[in-house]
Design a protein around this motif. Sequence first.
Motif, PDB file in Angstrom:
ATOM      1  N   ALA A   1     -90.822 -23.363 -39.301  1.00 24.63           N
ATOM      2  CA  ALA A   1     -90.013 -22.588 -38.497  1.00 24.63           C
ATOM      3  C   ALA A   1     -90.140 -22.930 -37.168  1.00 24.63           C
ATOM      4  O   ALA A   1     -91.384 -23.142 -36.909  1.00 24.63           O
ATOM      5  N   LEU A   2     -89.147 -22.813 -36.472  1.00 30.11           N
ATOM      6  CA  LEU A   2     -89.407 -22.903 -34.914  1.00 30.11           C
ATOM      7  C   LEU A   2     -89.316 -21.644 -34.336  1.00 30.11           C
ATOM      8  O   LEU A   2     -88.449 -20.689 -34.378  1.00 30.11           O
ATOM      9  N   VAL A   3     -90.510 -21.345 -33.966  1.00 28.09           N
ATOM     10  CA  VAL A   3     -90.797 -19.814 -33.342  1.00 28.09           C
ATOM     11  C   VAL A   3     -91.029 -19.730 -31.966  1.00 28.09           C
ATOM     12  O   VAL A   3     -91.641 -20.699 -31.512  1.00 28.09           O
ATOM     13  N   TYR A   4     -90.668 -18.845 -31.330  1.00 31.28           N
ATOM     14  CA  TYR A   4     -90.993 -18.472 -30.006  1.00 31.28           C
ATOM     15  C   TYR A   4     -91.593 -16.957 -29.768  1.00 31.28           C
ATOM     16  O   TYR A   4     -91.040 -16.064 -30.488  1.00 31.28           O
ATOM     17  N   GLU A   5     -92.718 -16.783 -29.272  1.00 30.38           N
ATOM     18  CA  GLU A   5     -93.702 -15.642 -29.117  1.00 30.38           C
ATOM     19  C   GLU A   5     -93.212 -15.199 -27.731  1.00 30.38           C
ATOM     20  O   GLU A   5     -93.466 -13.995 -27.570  1.00 30.38           O
ATOM     21  N   ARG A   6     -92.551 -15.719 -26.697  1.00 33.17           N
ATOM     22  CA  ARG A   6     -92.316 -15.219 -25.404  1.00 33.17           C
ATOM     23  C   ARG A   6     -90.893 -15.796 -25.146  1.00 33.17           C
ATOM     24  O   ARG A   6     -90.696 -16.972 -25.637  1.00 33.17           O
TER      25      ARG A   6
ATOM     26  N   ILE B   1     -83.436 -17.259 -26.277  1.00 35.47           N
ATOM     27  CA  ILE B   1     -84.850 -17.799 -26.105  1.00 35.47           C
ATOM     28  C   ILE B   1     -85.422 -17.428 -24.915  1.00 35.47           C
ATOM     29  O   ILE B   1     -86.259 -16.976 -24.319  1.00 35.47           O
ATOM     30  N   GLN B   2     -84.320 -17.543 -23.972  1.00 37.56           N
ATOM     31  CA  GLN B   2     -84.506 -17.568 -22.618  1.00 37.56           C
ATOM     32  C   GLN B   2     -84.654 -16.085 -21.998  1.00 37.56           C
ATOM     33  O   GLN B   2     -85.270 -15.552 -21.129  1.00 37.56           O
ATOM     34  N   GLY B   3     -83.988 -15.053 -22.823  1.00 40.68           N
ATOM     35  CA  GLY B   3     -84.134 -13.759 -22.795  1.00 40.68           C
ATOM     36  C   GLY B   3     -83.163 -13.068 -21.857  1.00 40.68           C
ATOM     37  O   GLY B   3     -83.021 -12.077 -21.471  1.00 40.68           O
ATOM     38  N   THR B   4     -82.044 -13.951 -21.948  1.00 41.35           N
ATOM     39  CA  THR B   4     -80.836 -13.436 -21.283  1.00 41.35           C
ATOM     40  C   THR B   4     -79.427 -13.068 -22.077  1.00 41.35           C
ATOM     41  O   THR B   4     -78.364 -13.039 -21.621  1.00 41.35           O
ATOM     42  N   TYR B   5     -79.537 -13.343 -23.193  1.00 43.03           N
ATOM     43  CA  TYR B   5     -78.462 -12.998 -24.301  1.00 43.03           C
ATOM     44  C   TYR B   5     -78.150 -11.271 -24.371  1.00 43.03           C
ATOM     45  O   TYR B   5     -79.325 -10.519 -24.273  1.00 43.03           O
ATOM     46  N   ALA B   6     -77.174 -11.030 -24.745  1.00 46.79           N
ATOM     47  CA  ALA B   6     -76.772  -9.479 -25.027  1.00 46.79           C
ATOM     48  C   ALA B   6     -77.717  -8.889 -26.130  1.00 46.79           C
ATOM     49  O   ALA B   6     -77.897  -7.768 -26.274  1.00 46.79           O
ATOM     50  N   ILE B   7     -78.139  -9.691 -27.170  1.00 52.25           N
ATOM     51  CA  ILE B   7     -79.075  -9.359 -28.175  1.00 52.25           C
ATOM     52  C   ILE B   7     -80.472 -10.104 -28.075  1.00 52.25           C
ATOM     53  O   ILE B   7     -80.246 -11.393 -27.854  1.00 52.25           O
ATOM     54  N   LEU B   8     -81.418  -9.360 -28.077  1.00 54.49           N
ATOM     55  CA  LEU B   8     -82.871  -9.936 -28.095  1.00 54.49           C
ATOM     56  C   LEU B   8     -83.517  -9.646 -29.401  1.00 54.49           C
ATOM     57  O   LEU B   8     -83.890  -8.381 -29.339  1.00 54.49           O
ATOM     58  N   PRO B   9     -84.068 -10.371 -30.127  1.00 50.39           N
ATOM     59  CA  PRO B   9     -85.037  -9.930 -31.067  1.00 50.39           C
ATOM     60  C   PRO B   9     -86.476  -9.407 -30.823  1.00 50.39           C
ATOM     61  O   PRO B   9     -86.853  -9.736 -29.633  1.00 50.39           O
TER      62      PRO B   9
ATOM     63  N   ALA C   1     -90.213 -14.671 -33.112  1.00 48.78           N
ATOM     64  CA  ALA C   1     -88.770 -14.545 -33.531  1.00 48.78           C
ATOM     65  C   ALA C   1     -88.526 -16.075 -33.892  1.00 48.78           C
ATOM     66  O   ALA C   1     -89.242 -16.995 -33.158  1.00 48.78           O
ATOM     67  N   VAL C   2     -87.778 -16.247 -34.730  1.00 51.05           N
ATOM     68  CA  VAL C   2     -87.536 -17.593 -35.485  1.00 51.05           C
ATOM     69  C   VAL C   2     -86.090 -17.917 -34.607  1.00 51.05           C
ATOM     70  O   VAL C   2     -85.208 -16.992 -34.713  1.00 51.05           O
ATOM     71  N   GLY C   3     -85.845 -19.050 -33.908  1.00 50.35           N
ATOM     72  CA  GLY C   3     -84.516 -19.387 -33.179  1.00 50.35           C
ATOM     73  C   GLY C   3     -83.504 -19.639 -34.299  1.00 50.35           C
ATOM     74  O   GLY C   3     -83.743 -19.736 -35.550  1.00 50.35           O
TER      75      GLY C   3
ATOM     76  N   VAL D   1     -91.419 -23.112 -24.859  1.00 52.80           N
ATOM     77  CA  VAL D   1     -91.960 -21.865 -25.702  1.00 52.80           C
ATOM     78  C   VAL D   1     -91.740 -22.028 -27.228  1.00 52.80           C
ATOM     79  O   VAL D   1     -92.279 -21.367 -28.099  1.00 52.80           O
ATOM     80  N   VAL D   2     -90.622 -22.668 -27.432  1.00 49.55           N
ATOM     81  CA  VAL D   2     -90.329 -23.230 -29.011  1.00 49.55           C
ATOM     82  C   VAL D   2     -91.622 -23.873 -29.874  1.00 49.55           C
ATOM     83  O   VAL D   2     -91.600 -24.999 -29.220  1.00 49.55           O
TER      84      VAL D   2
END
Length: 375
Positions: free
Chosen positions: A45-50, A90-98, A102-104, A57-58
């Motif tokens: 999986a393509l994961v990002y931790e921050r 992934i950038q942290g600018t979307y309306a929903i953030l996991p 997280a897996v992209g 970060v992916v």
Amino acid sequence: MLTFHRLCVRTTFSARLLKTTGRTEHASGRHWSHSAGRCSPTCRALVYERHGEPTQVVQLKNMDLPPLGSKDVQVKILAAPVNPSDINMIQGTYAILPDLPAVGGNEGVAEVVEVGDRVTSVKVGDWVIPKDAGLGTWRTDAVLSEDDVVSLPNTIPLLSAATLGVNPCTAYRMLSDFEDLKAGDTVIQNAANSGVGQAVIQLAAARGVNTVNVIRDRPEFTHLSDRLKAMGATHVIKEEELRQPALKELFKTCPKPKLALNGVGGRSATELLRHLQRGGSMVTYGGMSKQPVTVPVSAPIFKDVKIRGFWVPQWKRAHSNDGAAFKAMLDDLCSLIKEGKLSAPACSQISFLDHSAALAAAMTPFTSTKQVLVM
């Protein structure tokens, strides 16, 4: 001035369990037990931790899959696109953030390889897509709740299936829910070469609706214009032509627009408003320019235009109780695909292992093809 502000909502994804480097990280309210000595199936999986720039970060990681529950399905992901919303998340600018890690990936198509003993809506061999954003589709395999997926016919092209759940659904709803469009009416849109824009062109053409399609000037403008017209675009113009008197001549060949679709914001959105007919609607679904939507006071006062917004995850959640509306829309879209009236946007198929190249390409300005990860 009407400005759309970003609202970040932390969300929990119901079927995600990350187990990497020997450590289990629960990213949902659902906890899985692993029997001692049991060898769990794994996936990549393509994961990002921050949050940060995706190419930085992916990371590609191995993950253990959770056990298959009675109402779960195990799937093999076949293909998953890279959408602007994935980048923003992934950038942290979307309306929903996991919750992190997280897996992209919010979209894609998968094949069902195993089902729980109480699963009734899908069977082994079916193709499925996520019902909502957040399942993390950038991976080779997953165990998901039956309620989180919906089946598609596996007779449609792979790329059409992989890119069906976001852009065509957005286009379909905007053409259906805001104005009563009839054959011969006109829609004007910016970002016409985007995934949504290409879907709008094709769906409008299937309904006999004219489209005036606005794109930014670029060296390959003529080639892109010809490609959009081959899809069914009535007119293709450059951004600067929105502000030129010659556009009045265009509207002698078709009615002034009843509906404007804005995926850019800023001055482009303001110019769309100027060309709407009295009582029409402008629907904003994106803001690629990162500029606010500015509404001249004359538009609502003297032309009675309506300023609306649309976000397909919100529509899906509002219609999630029975799922009938979503399924009916998918059935209609799949019928158009089979009839040759709706095709996937121009895509570049990239190996899952070359994800860095796909992410970099997706963030390159003037990119006219959608990057699709093929597992």
